[in-house]
Design an enzyme around this catalytic site. Sequence first.
Site, PDB file in Angstrom:
ATOM      1  N   TYR A 259       0.847  -1.200   0.000  1.00 41.39           N
ATOM      2  CA  TYR A 259       0.000   0.000   0.000  1.00 41.39           C
ATOM      3  C   TYR A 259       0.884   1.253   0.000  1.00 41.39           C
ATOM      4  CZ  TYR A 259      -3.849  -3.132   1.407  1.00 41.39           C
ATOM      5  OH  TYR A 259      -4.773  -4.146   1.484  1.00 41.39           O
TER       6      TYR A 259
ATOM      7  N   GLY B 100     -18.513   1.921  -0.643  1.00 42.13           N
ATOM      8  CA  GLY B 100     -19.491   2.998  -0.431  1.00 42.13           C
ATOM      9  C   GLY B 100     -20.826   2.720  -1.097  1.00 42.13           C
TER      10      GLY B 100
ATOM     11  N   LEU C 199     -22.889   0.352  -0.368  1.00 42.42           N
ATOM     12  CA  LEU C 199     -23.888   0.014   0.647  1.00 42.42           C
ATOM     13  C   LEU C 199     -23.924   1.118   1.710  1.00 42.42           C
ATOM     14  CD1 LEU C 199     -23.212  -3.835   0.877  1.00 42.42           C
ATOM     15  CD2 LEU C 199     -25.089  -2.667  -0.288  1.00 42.42           C
ATOM     16  N   THR C 200     -24.061   2.359   1.230  1.00 42.93           N
ATOM     17  CA  THR C 200     -24.194   3.511   2.137  1.00 42.93           C
ATOM     18  C   THR C 200     -25.279   4.425   1.565  1.00 42.93           C
ATOM     19  OG1 THR C 200     -22.671   5.015   0.985  1.00 42.93           O
ATOM     20  CG2 THR C 200     -21.678   3.487   2.565  1.00 42.93           C
TER      21      THR C 200
HETATM   22  N1  LIG Z   1      -6.373  -8.223  -1.504  1.00 41.98           N
HETATM   23  C1  LIG Z   1      -6.369  -7.718  -0.293  1.00 41.98           C
HETATM   24  O1  LIG Z   1      -5.722  -8.224   0.592  1.00 41.98           O
HETATM   25  C2  LIG Z   1      -7.190  -6.500  -0.016  1.00 41.98           C
HETATM   26  C3  LIG Z   1      -7.886  -5.861  -1.051  1.00 41.98           C
HETATM   27  C4  LIG Z   1      -8.659  -4.758  -0.738  1.00 41.98           C
HETATM   28  C5  LIG Z   1      -8.719  -4.311   0.574  1.00 41.98           C
HETATM   29  N2  LIG Z   1      -8.024  -4.912   1.569  1.00 41.98           N
HETATM   30  C6  LIG Z   1      -8.083  -4.441   2.976  1.00 41.98           C
HETATM   31  O2  LIG Z   1      -9.439  -4.382   3.363  1.00 41.98           O
HETATM   32  C7  LIG Z   1      -9.762  -3.047   3.794  1.00 41.98           C
HETATM   33  C8  LIG Z   1     -11.200  -2.737   3.397  1.00 41.98           C
HETATM   34  O3  LIG Z   1     -11.341  -2.905   1.984  1.00 41.98           O
HETATM   35  P1  LIG Z   1     -11.992  -1.802   1.095  1.00 41.98           P
HETATM   36  O4  LIG Z   1     -11.321  -0.499   1.404  1.00 41.98           O
HETATM   37  O5  LIG Z   1     -12.029  -2.289  -0.306  1.00 41.98           O
HETATM   38  O6  LIG Z   1     -13.448  -1.793   1.763  1.00 41.98           O
HETATM   39  P2  LIG Z   1     -14.764  -1.087   1.360  1.00 41.98           P
HETATM   40  O7  LIG Z   1     -15.524  -0.956   2.641  1.00 41.98           O
HETATM   41  O8  LIG Z   1     -15.433  -1.788   0.232  1.00 41.98           O
HETATM   42  O9  LIG Z   1     -14.373   0.329   0.757  1.00 41.98           O
HETATM   43  C9  LIG Z   1     -13.865   1.377   1.528  1.00 41.98           C
HETATM   44  C10 LIG Z   1     -14.266   2.655   0.823  1.00 41.98           C
HETATM   45  O10 LIG Z   1     -15.698   2.775   0.917  1.00 41.98           O
HETATM   46  C11 LIG Z   1     -16.036   4.132   0.965  1.00 41.98           C
HETATM   47  N3  LIG Z   1     -16.755   4.373   2.224  1.00 41.98           N
HETATM   48  C12 LIG Z   1     -16.523   3.844   3.446  1.00 41.98           C
HETATM   49  N4  LIG Z   1     -17.401   4.340   4.341  1.00 41.98           N
HETATM   50  C13 LIG Z   1     -18.196   5.202   3.671  1.00 41.98           C
HETATM   51  C14 LIG Z   1     -19.276   6.025   4.037  1.00 41.98           C
HETATM   52  N5  LIG Z   1     -19.743   6.054   5.294  1.00 41.98           N
HETATM   53  N6  LIG Z   1     -19.868   6.789   3.088  1.00 41.98           N
HETATM   54  C15 LIG Z   1     -19.432   6.765   1.813  1.00 41.98           C
HETATM   55  N7  LIG Z   1     -18.389   6.007   1.386  1.00 41.98           N
HETATM   56  C16 LIG Z   1     -17.791   5.233   2.324  1.00 41.98           C
HETATM   57  C17 LIG Z   1     -14.742   4.940   0.934  1.00 41.98           C
HETATM   58  O11 LIG Z   1     -14.497   5.259  -0.435  1.00 41.98           O
HETATM   59  P3  LIG Z   1     -13.733   6.590  -0.905  1.00 41.98           P
HETATM   60  O12 LIG Z   1     -12.271   6.240  -0.735  1.00 41.98           O
HETATM   61  O13 LIG Z   1     -14.142   6.729  -2.325  1.00 41.98           O
HETATM   62  O14 LIG Z   1     -14.181   7.700   0.003  1.00 41.98           O
HETATM   63  C18 LIG Z   1     -13.734   3.933   1.459  1.00 41.98           C
HETATM   64  O15 LIG Z   1     -12.423   4.220   1.054  1.00 41.98           O
HETATM   65  C19 LIG Z   1      -8.712  -2.171   3.114  1.00 41.98           C
HETATM   66  O16 LIG Z   1      -8.523  -0.962   3.807  1.00 41.98           O
HETATM   67  C20 LIG Z   1      -7.504  -3.044   3.172  1.00 41.98           C
HETATM   68  O17 LIG Z   1      -6.905  -2.960   4.462  1.00 41.98           O
HETATM   69  C21 LIG Z   1      -7.276  -6.020   1.286  1.00 41.98           C
END
Ligand SMILES: NC(=O)c1ccc[n+]([C@@H]2O[C@H](COP(=O)([O-])OP(=O)(O)OC[C@H]3O[C@@H](n4cnc5c(N)ncnc54)[C@H](OP(=O)(O)O)[C@@H]3O)[C@@H](O)[C@H]2O)c1
Length: 301
Positions: free
Chosen positions: A51, A201, A203-204
């Site tokens: 990252y 986002g 599911l928000t």
């Molecule tokens: N292959 C892997 O190992 C892998 C892959 C992906 C993720 N991960 C890990 O899993 C964690 C979670 O994954 P993810 O970030 O993909 O999860 P996610 O929950 O699908 O997406 C997070 C994004 O959702 C949006 N969001 C969150 N809360 C919100 C709200 N209240 N209102 C509006 N938008 C909201 C934001 O987007 P915006 O940035 O556009 O504001 C945020 O950056 C990551 O941080 C990482 O540590 C691992």
Amino acid sequence: MKYIITKDNQSISRFSLGCMNLPLGNIKETNDILRLALEFGVNYFDTADLYQYGKNEATVGPLLHDYKKHFDIKIGTKVGNEFDSALREKIRWNPSGDYIKQAVIDSKLRLGNPFIDLYQLHGGTIEDNMDETIAAFEELKRKKLIKSYGISSIRKNVIDYYKSNSNIATLMTDMSILKTQGEEFLDDEIVTLARGGLMQGLLTKNHEEVLVKKFKKGTNGYTYDKLKQMLMMLTDYNHSLEAIAFRYLDYMNVVTLNGVSSAKQLEQNIMHYLDSASISDDEIKEIRSNIKTLYYEEHRV
Ligand SMILES: NC(=O)c1ccc[n+]([C@@H]2O[C@H](COP(=O)([O-])OP(=O)(O)OC[C@H]3O[C@@H](n4cnc5c(N)ncnc54)[C@H](OP(=O)(O)O)[C@@H]3O)[C@@H](O)[C@H]2O)c1
């Protein structure tokens, strides 16, 4: 906060923080997010060496270090993507034992920790020499450089191999009320870390905007129109989308790995997570019954 205990006796908060999308350019905001999470009872923070090419570890580790006197803090990181931090580019997938044993030293240095709480393989394919990778993780554990290890994967064949041939404590996988593929991998012995629970986002309350901005082409198992239809079905219930999304993961007995890009998002998500407790088992089962069980078609054997 509820906690779940891994097979090697580490407790992980059922609501944990994914650090991938933290606003690293704004240290105050990043720090506010970490503090807010800690005050809510979050004790697990997920990062990866890849990252921001090392910068995520190098930011999150030292910031969290300052809170260690007052809070129980565990940091999980990941390995397997060889990268050039100066050029800021990935070089290749490298799950070899030698690479893992070198990379753990680099991650420890960036995080400023004498050991790593949870070290995860950041993907992997069935063609990898998985026994060599497992032997490297076991050696790091014996030498107390890591406390537990796990994998991050959506590939059934890879997950099955690690389940049968290693001591993985955790499996990180993509899982949400609309992306039900992860259910197939649930296992009583292995803690599931569900990423993507709010589907970036979708599911928000911002779902209409996010659908157009991020899901024009649909997503694994759904066309754009089908997603729209599913969102209409979910918004008919008398609960926020966020609360339904969190309650589903809670019902599945997994860790919700919540990713945010601002403190405001985390504040809102915490509020919805707390609200989600008002959804009964029967109601979430009823909601889930309206959603097809999906399976990944590739990487099964
Ligand atoms: N292959 C892997 O190992 C892998 C892959 C992906 C993720 N991960 C890990 O899993 C964690 C979670 O994954 P993810 O970030 O993909 O999860 P996610 O929950 O699908 O997406 C997070 C994004 O959702 C949006 N969001 C969150 N809360 C919100 C709200 N209240 N209102 C509006 N938008 C909201 C934001 O987007 P915006 O940035 O556009 O504001 C945020 O950056 C990551 O941080 C990482 O540590 C691992």
